[in-house]
Write a protein that holds these residues in place. Structure first.
Motif, PDB file in Angstrom:
ATOM      1  N   MET A 305       9.506  15.576   0.120  1.00 34.49           N
ATOM      2  CA  MET A 305       8.895  14.714  -1.086  1.00 34.49           C
ATOM      3  C   MET A 305       9.556  14.853  -2.344  1.00 34.49           C
ATOM      4  O   MET A 305       9.034  14.192  -3.143  1.00 34.49           O
ATOM      5  CB  MET A 305       7.372  15.096  -0.998  1.00 34.49           C
ATOM      6  N   VAL A 325      11.424  12.424   4.866  1.00 34.58           N
ATOM      7  CA  VAL A 325      10.048  12.854   5.398  1.00 34.58           C
ATOM      8  C   VAL A 325       9.939  12.674   6.856  1.00 34.58           C
ATOM      9  O   VAL A 325       9.567  13.545   7.586  1.00 34.58           O
ATOM     10  CB  VAL A 325       8.884  12.509   4.439  1.00 34.58           C
ATOM     11  N   MET A 357      -1.840   8.435  10.076  1.00 37.73           N
ATOM     12  CA  MET A 357      -0.462   8.512   9.240  1.00 37.73           C
ATOM     13  C   MET A 357       0.497   9.811   9.767  1.00 37.73           C
ATOM     14  O   MET A 357      -0.060  10.777   9.919  1.00 37.73           O
ATOM     15  CB  MET A 357      -0.697   8.734   7.857  1.00 37.73           C
TER      16      MET A 357
ATOM     17  N   ARG B 223       1.843   7.875  -2.955  1.00 35.55           N
ATOM     18  CA  ARG B 223       2.095   9.297  -2.664  1.00 35.55           C
ATOM     19  C   ARG B 223       1.839   9.428  -1.132  1.00 35.55           C
ATOM     20  O   ARG B 223       2.544  10.267  -0.445  1.00 35.55           O
ATOM     21  CB  ARG B 223       1.294  10.005  -3.449  1.00 35.55           C
ATOM     22  N   SER B 225       1.512   7.790   1.327  1.00 34.25           N
ATOM     23  CA  SER B 225       2.614   6.875   2.338  1.00 34.25           C
ATOM     24  C   SER B 225       3.847   7.659   2.389  1.00 34.25           C
ATOM     25  O   SER B 225       4.517   7.931   3.515  1.00 34.25           O
ATOM     26  CB  SER B 225       2.648   5.620   1.800  1.00 34.25           C
ATOM     27  N   ILE B 226       4.118   8.220   1.244  1.00 36.81           N
ATOM     28  CA  ILE B 226       5.840   8.961   1.433  1.00 36.81           C
ATOM     29  C   ILE B 226       5.486  10.347   2.165  1.00 36.81           C
ATOM     30  O   ILE B 226       6.212  10.699   2.913  1.00 36.81           O
ATOM     31  CB  ILE B 226       5.919   9.486  -0.134  1.00 36.81           C
ATOM     32  N   TYR B 227       4.219  11.167   1.876  1.00 39.41           N
ATOM     33  CA  TYR B 227       3.806  12.338   2.327  1.00 39.41           C
ATOM     34  C   TYR B 227       3.953  11.895   4.084  1.00 39.41           C
ATOM     35  O   TYR B 227       4.254  12.876   4.908  1.00 39.41           O
ATOM     36  CB  TYR B 227       2.480  12.674   2.081  1.00 39.41           C
ATOM     37  N   VAL B 230       6.747   7.431   5.329  1.00 34.47           N
ATOM     38  CA  VAL B 230       7.077   5.996   5.218  1.00 34.47           C
ATOM     39  C   VAL B 230       8.240   5.904   4.327  1.00 34.47           C
ATOM     40  O   VAL B 230       8.091   6.633   3.207  1.00 34.47           O
ATOM     41  CB  VAL B 230       5.833   5.168   4.566  1.00 34.47           C
TER      42      VAL B 230
END
Lengths: 502, 345
Positions: A305, A325, A357, B223, B225-227, B230
């Motif tokens: 990240m 990621v 997710m 944040r 979604s990045i985690y 995505v």
């Protein structure tokens, strides 16, 4: 001492859930009174009843002997009661003093008298040894300083009874110490402080008296000097909490190798400086250190990240330095981030959406044409909710409406459900109650036992010592001390955390 | 009660309430509201041709509505649907007046493809700048609107000015590029089938595809979604481009199907209406379909009302705006109520 607040058989229901169950409690003038209990024990609800945010279903609340019936926090503030919430209510684009005086600004005719406001706020801060520049903008302040602004807001409104709702959950060790000093100052000035927490040590350190809550009931109120931590933890959890011990296993292959890693912090200053480490199968590597010494940047760099400036990260022998990621996750990396709510969850999304997710690309949940197998996802989410005993109405409920402990569980359930080779866990105890900590610790050790590699980042030294096989200490982005758990010297580690070499 | 159901209910009740107020306003014209609405419904759905007209009216609104919905859904704010629509419409028309003799089937395909591409490209630009240089896409798209609209105005008054009378338009495009009117009495044309396919694709993308889920998470917490892995930047640009493509398609169909030429006033604020609709239903594609249908009915019927009862069609706009207001009020009211209900038990 005289009594200042009294709860008489106060109950509060939310739907079918009894959050507070006929609580009788007396708080004396000028004491520091802690209320301790697990997440969801009813501590915060009880305080919100006092603060006028909720109305009790039954029972009476007395302030200074008079029955009160607050319909909003404003009524509470008029009665000199103030509360510092877990989530701050500040305007980011305003300065400290503007935030403090907002709503009751000193004025000269119709003009906002800024100079007077500044002077007043500065005077207040000085009186209680709160070190802060009143001209700073809120968004440039750390959480610890933002909390100070919240406290100043209450003082500005002449609060005599101050409620702190888990104030240290967001603070570093040093910030907590400073807060305790401030709280003691309040006591010396004759103010009454109600301190909500689930950390035994803090409660022991600061309180005059301690009330224990469990499942909405107030179990007992005790004098601090007669308390033992073991006793107290048993009361809080309703069962004995065993201290876990770890057995070192034979080291397996190296899973994570970091070589000479450098990464920038948010402000463009190097936060991780040439750091190298490795973690193997069947091993927990603990990274100790005071918060803000590059640990956050390190974990983000490993997870993909945060861009790194130089160095190399290898995972299972593969160079992942530039990998996304998603690819890292697909390779088998699980990550429980430091800031679970901000990074690990979307509070406005449903439990289902939060749990899926990171799993969304797995074959189980995705088909051709980008189709998402929602029915399977639902089954999966329901399974985890049951397995991890996440208290909720349904998986369609917004995560943000869950209690703090249950939000944590959503993150943990999701990451443990991955079949990973490496788990990066950061600050697992932050904002988690005694039972929850035990749960996470067990999970970490189970992972290790099944031959996975665990990188544990924590500012809680006890936790590091308890779980790790090897320990390294980070200070200003570098490793300043490294030892096996067997030979760990607490004294040395403690000094290394403060940047002092022995 | 599920969140979705509740929102649906709020929208329906708000429209009904707005209709009640509209009915009261009709009394000023000495028209009984029942008669008024009867004429309105009949005017919109009374016979086959009227239904055609209503659907023809619905096409650009539903497309721009979905264009806005998909970008907002992903958390990137495409305020530039109007510009994308204009530019796409103009380029398609320019092509249609310049090239002749292309076989019809191919020309239709080509026209739609070019229109979509132009709309997508005009949206890609702000999307790219946003992702790459963190430029505010709201400001960008608003400015790109002006550029596109003034550029087309210039072209229709300059190089592409019509030689067939009225000003502010291009010539009629090559017949090979026409989506034929299904009936001479209404604007509905075979282009509607293209629109239906587009709508179906978008509904799939937003509600059933993984992408739709990832977009939503990007909006709710970038944040997070990045985690979760995505690819944030790529997805953001993609949402923007698809949004632009839809707006472009709206413009393309207006040229190839409705007017067979480009006009300066080709979109009387379709994209703004679309935006309001999309926001009203919280970017839910099904919601956009339903509300744009209701809107089309009201507009179609409003014309008839003016014709027969002498009630100005602006009344319909008033009713629509009231509905928007009620929806907004309804959301906050219902949030308050549900909080209280949760508390009281």
């Amino acid at each position: 001492m005289s009594e200042i607040i009294r709860f008489n058989g106060v109950s509060k229901k939310f739907g079918k859930v009894v959050a507070v169950n006929s609580v009788d409690l007396s708080i004396e003038n000028g004491e520091i009174h802690s209320i301790i209990g697990e997440n969801g024990a009813g501590k915060t609800t009880l305080m919100r009843l006092l603060y006028g945010m909720y109305k009790p279903n039954s029972g009476k609340i007395f302030v200074r002997g008079k029955e009160v019936n607050f319909s909003s926090p404003k009524d509470a503030i008029d009665n000199e009661i103030g509360m510092v919430h877990q989530n701050f209510m500040l305007i980011d684009d305003f300065t400290v003093y503007e935030n403090v005086v907002l709503g009751s600004e000193p004025h000269h005719l119709i003009y906002f008298d800024r100079e007077k406001a500044k002077r007043k706020v500065e005077k207040l801060a000085k009186a209680y040894n709160i070190e802060i520049d009143v001209n700073d903008f809120i968004d440039s302040l750390s959480v610890g300083f933002q909390q100070k602004v919240e406290i100043l807001k209450l003082l500005y409104r002449n609060a005599e009874i101050l409620i702190f709702d888990e104030p240290t959950a967001v603070l570093t060790y040093q910030e907590s110490k400073a807060l305790f000093d401030t709280i003691r100052k309040f006591k010396a000035a004759g103010k009454t402080v109600i301190f909500i927490s689930h950390k035994l040590k803090e409660v022991k350190e600061i309180s005059d008296r301690v009330s224990v809550m469990r499942n909405g009931k107030l179990l007992d109120t005790l004098k601090n000097e007669n308390l033992s931590e073991v006793e107290l933890s048993k009361m809080i959890a309703g069962r004995e909490i065993k201290n876990l011990t770890t057995v070192s296993l034979k080291k397996g292959e190296t899973i994570l190798e970091i070589d000479n890693l450098t990464a920038m912090g948010d402000k463009g200053i190097p936060a991780v400086k040439g750091l190298s480490l490795n973690v193997s199968r069947g091993e927990v590597l603990g990274i100790a250190g005071v918060v803000g010494n590059g640990q956050s940047e390190l974990e983000e760099a490993i997870a993909g990240m945060r861009k790194i400036t130089s160095g190399q990260i290898k995972f299972k022998g593969i160079d992942i330095t530039k990998m996304s990621v998603r690819k890292r996750r697909e390779l088998g990396m699980g990550y429980i981030p430091e800031d679970r709510i901000r990074t690990g969850l979307a509070p406005l999304a449903s439990i289902l959406e939060n749990i899926i997710m990171g799993h969304q690309n797995e074959k189980e949940f995705s088909a051709r044409l980008d189709f998402m197998r929602r029915r399977r996802a639902k089954r999966f989410a329901n399974r985890l909710v049951n397995e991890y005993k996440i208290v909720c109405k349904s998986i369609d409920e917004q995560v943000g409406t869950l209690s703090g402990g249950n939000m944590q569980k959503v993150v943990i359930a999701r990451e443990f459900a991955h079949d990973v080779d490496l788990l990066v866990v950061s600050q697992p105890t932050r904002g988690v109650d005694v039972g929850g900590i035990e749960f996470i610790h067990k999970g970490i050790l189970a992972m290790k036992k099944s031959g996975k590699a665990v990188l544990l980042i924590s500012s809680d030294l006890d936790e590091i010592l308890q779980l790790s096989d090897r320990i390294i200490v980070m200070y200003e982005g570098q490793i300043v001390h490294s030892t096996s758990a067997k030979n760990a010297d607490v004294q040395k580690i403690g000094l290394a955390m403060l940047g002092m070499r022995s | 009660m599920s969140e979705k159901y509740r929102r649906f209910l709020i929208v329906v009740i708000s429209f009904l309430l707005a209709l009640v107020v509209g009915g009261l306003l009709m009394l000023f014209y000495k028209v009984s509201p029942i008669d008024g609405y009867k004429i309105m419904i009949l005017g919109a759905l009374g016979n086959k041709y009227m239904i055609y007209s209503t659907f023809a009216r619905m096409v650009p609104i539903i497309l721009t509505g979905l264009a806005v919905a998909i970008s907002f859904h992903a958390g990137i704010w495409n305020i530039g649907a109007q510009g994308q629509l204009y530019l796409a419409a103009f380029v398609v028309a320019a092509m249609g007046v310049s090239f002749h003799g292309v076989p019809t089937a191919m020309y239709l395909l080509l026209g739609v493809a070019v229109g979509i591409a132009v709309g997508g490209l005009w949206a890609w630009l702000p999307g790219y700048l946003r992702v790459k240089y963190n430029v505010n896409e709201v400001v960008l798209t608003i400015m790109l609107n002006s550029i596109a609209i003034y550029f087309t105005t210039y072209m229709t008054n300059g190089p592409f000015r019509t030689s067939q009378g009225s000003l502010g338009a291009t010539n009629v495009i090559d017949k090979g590029m026409w989506f034929r009117h299904i009936n001479p009495l209404s604007n509905l044309n075979t282009g509607v089938f293209v629109a239906i396919v587009a709508v179906a694709l978008i509904v799939y993308l937003m509600l059933f595809a993984k992408r739709g889920y990832e977009w939503k998470m990007m909006r709710l917490n970038p944040r997070f979604s990045i985690y979760g892995g995505v690819s944030f930047k790529r997805n953001m640009i993609l949402a923007m481009v698809i949004s632009g493509m839809l707006a472009g398609l709206a413009g393309t169909l207006l040229v190839m199907g409705d007017y067979h030429r480009f006009l300066n006033g080709i979109s009387p604020g379709y994209s703004w209406t679309g935006m309001i609709l999309a926001m009203m239903v919280n970017y839910d594609p099904i919601g956009v379909i339903i509300t744009s249908f209701m809107y089309a009915v009201m507009i179609s019927g409003g014309l008839k009302m003016e014709l027969i009862l002498g009630i100005p069609q602006e009344l319909v706009q008033i009713i629509f705006v009231l509905a928007v207001m009620f929806v907004t009020a309804g959301y906050s009211l219902s949030n308050k109520l549900s909080n209280r209900m949760q508390e009281e038990g």
